[in-house]
Design a protein around this motif. Structure first.
Motif, PDB file in Angstrom:
ATOM      1  N   VAL A   1       0.848  -1.202   0.000  1.00  0.00           N
ATOM      2  CA  VAL A   1       0.000   0.000   0.000  1.00  0.00           C
ATOM      3  C   VAL A   1       0.881   1.250   0.000  1.00  0.00           C
ATOM      4  N   MET A   2       1.872   1.279   0.881  1.00  0.00           N
ATOM      5  CA  MET A   2       2.767   2.444   0.917  1.00  0.00           C
ATOM      6  C   MET A   2       3.567   2.550  -0.374  1.00  0.00           C
ATOM      7  N   ARG A   3       4.023   1.419  -0.892  1.00  0.00           N
ATOM      8  CA  ARG A   3       4.799   1.431  -2.138  1.00  0.00           C
ATOM      9  C   ARG A   3       3.961   2.018  -3.276  1.00  0.00           C
ATOM     10  N   ARG A   4       2.708   1.607  -3.391  1.00  0.00           N
ATOM     11  CA  ARG A   4       1.849   2.126  -4.459  1.00  0.00           C
ATOM     12  C   ARG A   4       1.653   3.633  -4.313  1.00  0.00           C
ATOM     13  N   PHE A   5       1.470   4.106  -3.065  1.00  0.00           N
ATOM     14  CA  PHE A   5       1.290   5.535  -2.838  1.00  0.00           C
ATOM     15  C   PHE A   5       2.565   6.299  -3.214  1.00  0.00           C
ATOM     16  N   PHE A   6       3.706   5.836  -2.733  1.00  0.00           N
ATOM     17  CA  PHE A   6       4.969   6.513  -3.048  1.00  0.00           C
ATOM     18  C   PHE A   6       5.226   6.500  -4.550  1.00  0.00           C
ATOM     19  N   ASP A   7       4.986   5.358  -5.193  1.00  0.00           N
ATOM     20  CA  ASP A   7       5.208   5.275  -6.642  1.00  0.00           C
ATOM     21  C   ASP A   7       4.309   6.248  -7.404  1.00  0.00           C
ATOM     22  N   ALA A   8       3.039   6.338  -7.007  1.00  0.00           N
ATOM     23  CA  ALA A   8       2.107   7.257  -7.676  1.00  0.00           C
ATOM     24  C   ALA A   8       2.544   8.704  -7.488  1.00  0.00           C
ATOM     25  N   MET A   9       2.905   9.052  -6.260  1.00  0.00           N
ATOM     26  CA  MET A   9       3.351  10.426  -5.986  1.00  0.00           C
ATOM     27  C   MET A   9       4.652  10.731  -6.724  1.00  0.00           C
ATOM     28  N   ASP A  10       5.626   9.829  -6.615  1.00  0.00           N
ATOM     29  CA  ASP A  10       6.922  10.040  -7.273  1.00  0.00           C
ATOM     30  C   ASP A  10       6.756  10.220  -8.777  1.00  0.00           C
ATOM     31  N   ALA A  11       5.977   9.351  -9.398  1.00  0.00           N
ATOM     32  CA  ALA A  11       5.802   9.409 -10.852  1.00  0.00           C
ATOM     33  C   ALA A  11       5.159  10.722 -11.273  1.00  0.00           C
ATOM     34  N   TYR A  12       4.120  11.119 -10.565  1.00  0.00           N
ATOM     35  CA  TYR A  12       3.446  12.357 -10.948  1.00  0.00           C
ATOM     36  C   TYR A  12       4.349  13.574 -10.720  1.00  0.00           C
ATOM     37  N   LEU A  13       4.934  13.677  -9.531  1.00  0.00           N
ATOM     38  CA  LEU A  13       5.718  14.867  -9.193  1.00  0.00           C
ATOM     39  C   LEU A  13       7.022  14.959  -9.977  1.00  0.00           C
ATOM     40  N   ALA A  14       7.544  13.838 -10.462  1.00  0.00           N
ATOM     41  CA  ALA A  14       8.784  13.851 -11.244  1.00  0.00           C
ATOM     42  C   ALA A  14       8.542  14.160 -12.719  1.00  0.00           C
ATOM     43  N   ASP A  15       7.304  14.050 -13.183  1.00  0.00           N
ATOM     44  CA  ASP A  15       6.983  14.276 -14.586  1.00  0.00           C
ATOM     45  C   ASP A  15       7.058  15.776 -14.890  1.00  0.00           C
ATOM     46  N   LYS A  16       8.024  16.146 -15.674  1.00  0.00           N
ATOM     47  CA  LYS A  16       8.254  17.568 -16.000  1.00  0.00           C
ATOM     48  C   LYS A  16       7.082  18.184 -16.765  1.00  0.00           C
ATOM     49  N   ASP A  17       6.258  17.343 -17.407  1.00  0.00           N
ATOM     50  CA  ASP A  17       5.100  17.844 -18.141  1.00  0.00           C
ATOM     51  C   ASP A  17       3.892  18.075 -17.235  1.00  0.00           C
ATOM     52  N   LYS A  18       3.989  17.656 -15.987  1.00  0.00           N
ATOM     53  CA  LYS A  18       2.888  17.804 -15.032  1.00  0.00           C
ATOM     54  C   LYS A  18       3.241  18.889 -14.027  1.00  0.00           C
ATOM     55  N   SER A  19       2.403  19.899 -13.945  1.00  0.00           N
ATOM     56  CA  SER A  19       2.675  20.986 -12.996  1.00  0.00           C
ATOM     57  C   SER A  19       1.474  21.251 -12.098  1.00  0.00           C
ATOM     58  N   GLY A  20       0.503  20.357 -12.153  1.00  0.00           N
ATOM     59  CA  GLY A  20      -0.715  20.559 -11.382  1.00  0.00           C
ATOM     60  C   GLY A  20      -0.603  20.089  -9.952  1.00  0.00           C
ATOM     61  N   VAL A  21      -1.762  20.039  -9.322  1.00  0.00           N
ATOM     62  CA  VAL A  21      -1.883  19.685  -7.916  1.00  0.00           C
ATOM     63  C   VAL A  21      -2.376  18.243  -7.800  1.00  0.00           C
ATOM     64  N   VAL A  22      -1.839  17.530  -6.807  1.00  0.00           N
ATOM     65  CA  VAL A  22      -2.286  16.181  -6.480  1.00  0.00           C
ATOM     66  C   VAL A  22      -3.249  16.293  -5.300  1.00  0.00           C
TER      67      VAL A  22
END
Length: 193
Positions: free
Chosen positions: A98-119
């Motif tokens: 569960v924690m791994r999935r959350f961290f992976d989702a956050m990491d992937a979104y926040l690291a994507d240079k094309d994404k600048s929105g809010v989670v």
């Protein structure tokens, strides 16, 4: 389930907080589908449509509830907001996958240079499960101290993390940096706030 089919104590919490300082993360309570909202006054509604309207630049929702009964993810997706579901049991410390999935989702979104929105992250009330997982991310990935993470979350959400087990675990910060290295608790899944 609380009054009128709404989640228990759902009306006691504000719809959403503000973006946590120094991040692109906002906590919110679970938005509800219109069939559930039809049982309350219009001024008290909080639907996926309302969440998109109320949270500027909302681009990704992470749903931590342990059910799919509150809304259809397409209500976000049809408005251009990506949706991720990580079923998370309430009242217990999330571990392992569960924690791994959350961290992976956050990491992937926040690291994507094309994404600048809010989670946007929500459980039932956007306080306990959400607070624990967001604070843990702030500590493990963004370098916050436990006290600073809890204070930043509480201030932005407008409600404090309430559960002592979550607070004690966050303050101890005794977990490894790799969430899936933790043992998964043996518990029967129950959706509790």
């Amino acid at each position: 389930m609380g009054k009128n089919g709404l989640p228990d104590r759902w009306m006691d919490y504000s719809n959403c907080g503000s973006v946590i300082e120094g991040t692109r993360i906002v906590a919110l309570k679970v938005p509800l589908k219109k069939v559930l909202l039809s049982k309350v006054m219009k001024k008290d509604w909080f639907s996926p449509e309302d969440a998109v309207a109320d949270i500027p630049n909302l681009d990704f929702i992470i749903d931590l509830t342990f059910t799919t009964r509150y809304y259809d993810p397409s209500e976000f997706e049809s408005r251009g907001v990506r949706h991720g579901k990580i079923a998370t049991e309430g009242h217990v410390i999330p571990r392992g996958p569960v924690m791994r999935r959350f961290f992976d989702a956050m990491d992937a979104y926040l690291a994507d240079k094309d994404k600048s929105g809010v989670v946007g992250v929500h459980c039932t009330h956007g306080v306990n499960r959400t607070g624990y997982m967001v604070c843990r991310y702030l500590i493990s990935r963004l370098g916050f101290t436990p006290d600073a993470a809890i204070a930043a979350f509480n201030k932005a959400r407008g409600h404090n993390v309430e559960r002592a087990n979550y607070l004690d675990d966050l303050k101890a910060a005794a977990w490894p940096n790799v969430p899936d290295a933790e043992p998964e608790p043996e518990a029967e899944p129950v959706d509790r706030c």
